[in-house]
Design a protein around this motif. Structure first.
Motif, short mmCIF file in Angstrom:
data_model
loop_
_atom_site.label_atom_id
_atom_site.label_comp_id
_atom_site.label_asym_id
_atom_site.label_seq_id
_atom_site.Cartn_x
_atom_site.Cartn_y
_atom_site.Cartn_z
N PHE A 1 35.95 39.30 44.08
CA PHE A 1 36.30 37.40 43.93
C PHE A 1 38.26 38.04 43.34
O PHE A 1 38.83 39.17 43.34
N TYR A 2 38.60 36.94 43.97
CA TYR A 2 39.92 37.41 43.38
C TYR A 2 40.38 36.31 42.13
O TYR A 2 40.01 34.95 42.21
N GLY A 3 42.00 37.02 41.01
CA GLY A 3 41.98 35.41 40.41
C GLY A 3 42.29 35.65 38.96
O GLY A 3 41.88 37.33 39.06
N VAL A 4 42.59 35.44 37.64
CA VAL A 4 42.62 35.65 36.67
C VAL A 4 41.47 36.53 35.57
O VAL A 4 40.23 35.04 36.26
N ILE A 5 41.10 37.88 35.08
CA ILE A 5 40.19 38.24 34.43
C ILE A 5 40.21 37.76 32.75
O ILE A 5 41.35 38.85 32.70
N ASP A 6 39.49 36.52 32.36
CA ASP A 6 39.70 36.62 30.97
C ASP A 6 38.67 36.44 30.80
O ASP A 6 37.81 36.51 31.17
N GLU A 7 39.28 35.37 29.60
CA GLU A 7 37.51 34.72 28.67
C GLU A 7 36.53 34.33 29.65
O GLU A 7 35.43 34.07 29.62
N ARG A 8 37.08 33.63 30.97
CA ARG A 8 35.85 32.57 31.77
C ARG A 8 35.47 33.10 32.31
O ARG A 8 34.63 32.77 33.47
N PHE A 9 35.75 34.69 32.82
CA PHE A 9 35.20 35.31 33.05
C PHE A 9 33.73 36.48 32.53
O PHE A 9 34.09 36.67 31.78
N ASP A 10 32.51 35.94 33.13
CA ASP A 10 31.45 36.69 32.93
C ASP A 10 31.28 37.73 32.98
O ASP A 10 30.72 38.07 34.10
N ILE A 11 31.84 38.46 32.29
CA ILE A 11 31.74 40.63 32.49
C ILE A 11 30.58 41.22 32.33
O ILE A 11 30.02 41.62 32.86
N GLU A 12 29.60 40.33 31.52
CA GLU A 12 27.87 40.79 31.22
C GLU A 12 27.30 40.20 32.50
O GLU A 12 26.52 41.43 32.94
N LEU A 13 27.66 39.54 33.45
CA LEU A 13 27.12 39.16 34.30
C LEU A 13 27.55 39.88 35.88
O LEU A 13 26.00 39.73 35.83
N VAL A 14 28.45 40.46 35.65
CA VAL A 14 28.75 41.46 37.00
C VAL A 14 28.01 42.59 36.16
O VAL A 14 27.96 43.56 37.48
N ALA A 15 28.43 42.61 35.17
CA ALA A 15 27.31 43.84 34.92
C ALA A 15 26.20 44.20 34.90
O ALA A 15 25.97 45.33 35.57
N GLU A 16 25.49 42.95 34.75
CA GLU A 16 23.39 42.96 34.74
C GLU A 16 23.83 43.51 36.62
O GLU A 16 22.59 44.65 36.86
N ALA A 17 24.89 42.50 36.92
CA ALA A 17 24.19 42.34 38.84
C ALA A 17 24.67 44.12 39.58
O ALA A 17 24.08 44.79 40.08
N ALA A 18 25.66 44.67 38.50
CA ALA A 18 25.56 45.89 39.43
C ALA A 18 25.41 46.92 38.65
O ALA A 18 24.82 47.83 39.89
N LYS A 19 25.02 46.39 38.15
CA LYS A 19 22.82 47.99 37.61
C LYS A 19 22.04 48.24 38.45
O LYS A 19 22.12 48.61 38.90
N GLN A 20 21.76 46.34 38.40
CA GLN A 20 20.59 45.91 39.44
C GLN A 20 20.77 46.69 40.45
O GLN A 20 20.29 46.42 40.99
N ARG A 21 21.57 46.38 41.09
CA ARG A 21 21.91 46.88 42.57
C ARG A 21 23.22 47.74 42.70
O ARG A 21 24.36 46.86 43.45
N PRO A 22 23.61 49.18 42.88
CA PRO A 22 23.91 50.31 42.60
C PRO A 22 24.47 49.77 44.07
O PRO A 22 25.17 50.51 44.19
N ASP A 23 24.01 49.30 45.23
CA ASP A 23 23.96 49.66 46.71
C ASP A 23 25.40 48.31 46.87
O ASP A 23 25.78 48.77 47.81
N TRP A 24 25.25 47.03 46.32
CA TRP A 24 26.87 46.56 46.14
C TRP A 24 27.79 46.74 45.64
O TRP A 24 27.53 47.20 45.02
N GLN A 25 28.52 45.89 45.97
CA GLN A 25 29.91 46.43 46.10
C GLN A 25 31.10 45.53 45.17
O GLN A 25 30.99 44.50 45.59
N PHE A 26 30.98 45.45 43.59
CA PHE A 26 31.55 44.63 43.18
C PHE A 26 33.67 44.86 43.36
O PHE A 26 33.89 45.79 42.57
N VAL A 27 34.10 44.04 44.10
CA VAL A 27 35.89 44.31 44.20
C VAL A 27 36.60 42.97 43.63
O VAL A 27 36.02 41.90 43.72
#
Length: 394
Positions: A228-254
């Motif tokens: 993902f590139y762009g501004v990380i602000d209130e429009r960014f779903d940090i809970e979604l990213v946190a949960e996806a990263a937790k469930q799939r630790p083999d995926w790298q979130f850049v």
């Protein structure tokens, strides 16, 4: 007329404080377009920069930003030459210069600079209705409101913004919008409103289709990479990213981009989440080239209700499949394209990424569909259509 810049215009005097400045050019034979923006020219390269750098081919282009503090005792106007002849104007106000005093000073600085230039025909282009407080007294031959976002829904929006927008809509000769959803709202308030969804510089982002060396801060990150590139602000779903990263630790979130209006301490911290900070527009294709899937994990809230992300066509131009939350304009424009996957919630997001990773292995199919979607989509095309509307409105 030409003189040295960056230039400092002070109320009552106009000293040049640079020893070896570049040259600022003003052509008295062409109209002047004054763009009034809440976004800074040098922050993230997006819709205002794409359009204004093109309008500078036909106008003296002045891009006026919101004020920033100065340690000097007197206020002054910084004038900074940028690409393609754009002049960026930044009011510099002493600490304590606030409220009505600050607005009066901004008006005086702007009036003084326009007078020095000898502006004959002036047109105004608003990105923020709040600029009426210091530019509303000007007498333009044309007023354009380019409503790229519903600013009143953003965190920290001034309470008087809605009232200022009503006033601007009464004054504007033309209203452009950054997407169809926001156009549906604004067309009820203005009879000359036109939807111009943000476009794409296909050639620029198509560089990502070439195999190239990873940037140093991305090179050691394993695959698969979700970028993902762009501004990380209130429009960014940090809970979604946190949960996806937790469930799939083999995926790298850049995650590439500045963090704004949210506490960095609130961002999820895991070994497979990588915050690389802000990058220049020219650097973005290099990062995109190394991703397996591009993601748009936008929160579904008031601040994203009307957005039309420029990232979607940019990711596709780079040859990357996209997984997005169900942003209305993304769904209506790209939802049936087979390479933009719509997912609501963490489980659906993960399932969509898995599908995108498999489908993305058919590179020829991916690029063929992407090129069909993009068609003649370009900032040059958008700019040309906007110019036609402006000529008709004058």
């Amino acid at each position: 007329m030409s003189w040295a810049g960056p230039y400092q215009y002070e109320i009552g005097k106009s000293p040049d404080k640079q020893e070896t400045p570049p040259e600022v050019i003003f052509d008295e034979q062409v109209p002047t377009l004054l763009c009034l923006s809440h976004l800074r020219w040098s922050f993230v390269y997006q819709r205002p920069q794409h359009l204004m750098s093109r309008f500078a081919r036909d106008f003296n282009l002045l891009f006026c930003e919101e004020p920033i503090p100065t340690e000097d005792e007197q206020p002054w106007l910084e004038v900074r030459p940028e690409e393609n002849g754009v002049q960026v104007l930044v009011p510099r106000l002493p600490h304590g210069c606030e409220g009505e005093t600050a607005l009066r000073v901004q008006r005086e600085l702007l009036d003084g600079y326009l007078s020095k230039l000898g502006v004959d025909e002036l047109m105004l282009w608003f990105y923020t209705p709040m600029a009426l407080d210091y530019a509303g007294h000007l007498q333009p031959s044309l007023t354009v409101y380019d409503c790229m976002d519903e600013l009143s829904a953003f965190r920290g929006a001034p309470p008087e913004l809605v009232e200022r927008e009503r006033e601007l809509l009464k004054r504007a000769d033309l209203v452009f919008t950054g997407g169809y959803s926001i156009w549906e709202a604004k067309r009820e308030l203005h009879d000359n409103a036109h939807a111009f969804p943000s476009s794409v510089d296909v050639e620029h982002f198509a560089e990502a289709r070439r195999i190239q060396a990873d940037p140093a801060d991305q090179a050691e990150i394993p695959h698969p990479r979700l970028g993902f590139y762009g501004v990380i602000d209130e429009r960014f779903d940090i809970e979604l990213v946190a949960e996806a990263a937790k469930q799939r630790p083999d995926w790298q979130f850049v995650l590439v981009g500045p963090v704004v209006k949210i506490d960095p301490a609130d961002l999820p911290q895991r070994d497979n989440i990588h915050y690389l900070g802000g990058k220049t527009y020219d650097e973005l294709p290099k990062y995109l080239s190394g991703w397996d899937v591009a993601i748009m994990p936008f929160a579904m809230n008031e601040s994203t209700r009307f957005i039309s992300p420029t990232k979607t066509p940019e990711y596709l131009a780079g040859g990357c499949p996209v997984v997005s939350t169900p942003i209305k304009d993304v769904v209506r424009t790209y939802g049936d394209t087979e390479i933009v996957y719509i997912a609501d919630g963490a489980d659906a997001f993960i399932a969509s990424v898995e599908k995108a990773l498999v489908d993305g292995e058919d590179r020829d199919r991916l690029l063929k569909i992407a090129d069909e979607i993009l068609g003649d989509m370009s900032w040059d095309h958008t700019w040309a259509l906007m110019k036609e509307k402006m000529q008709c409105a004058k």
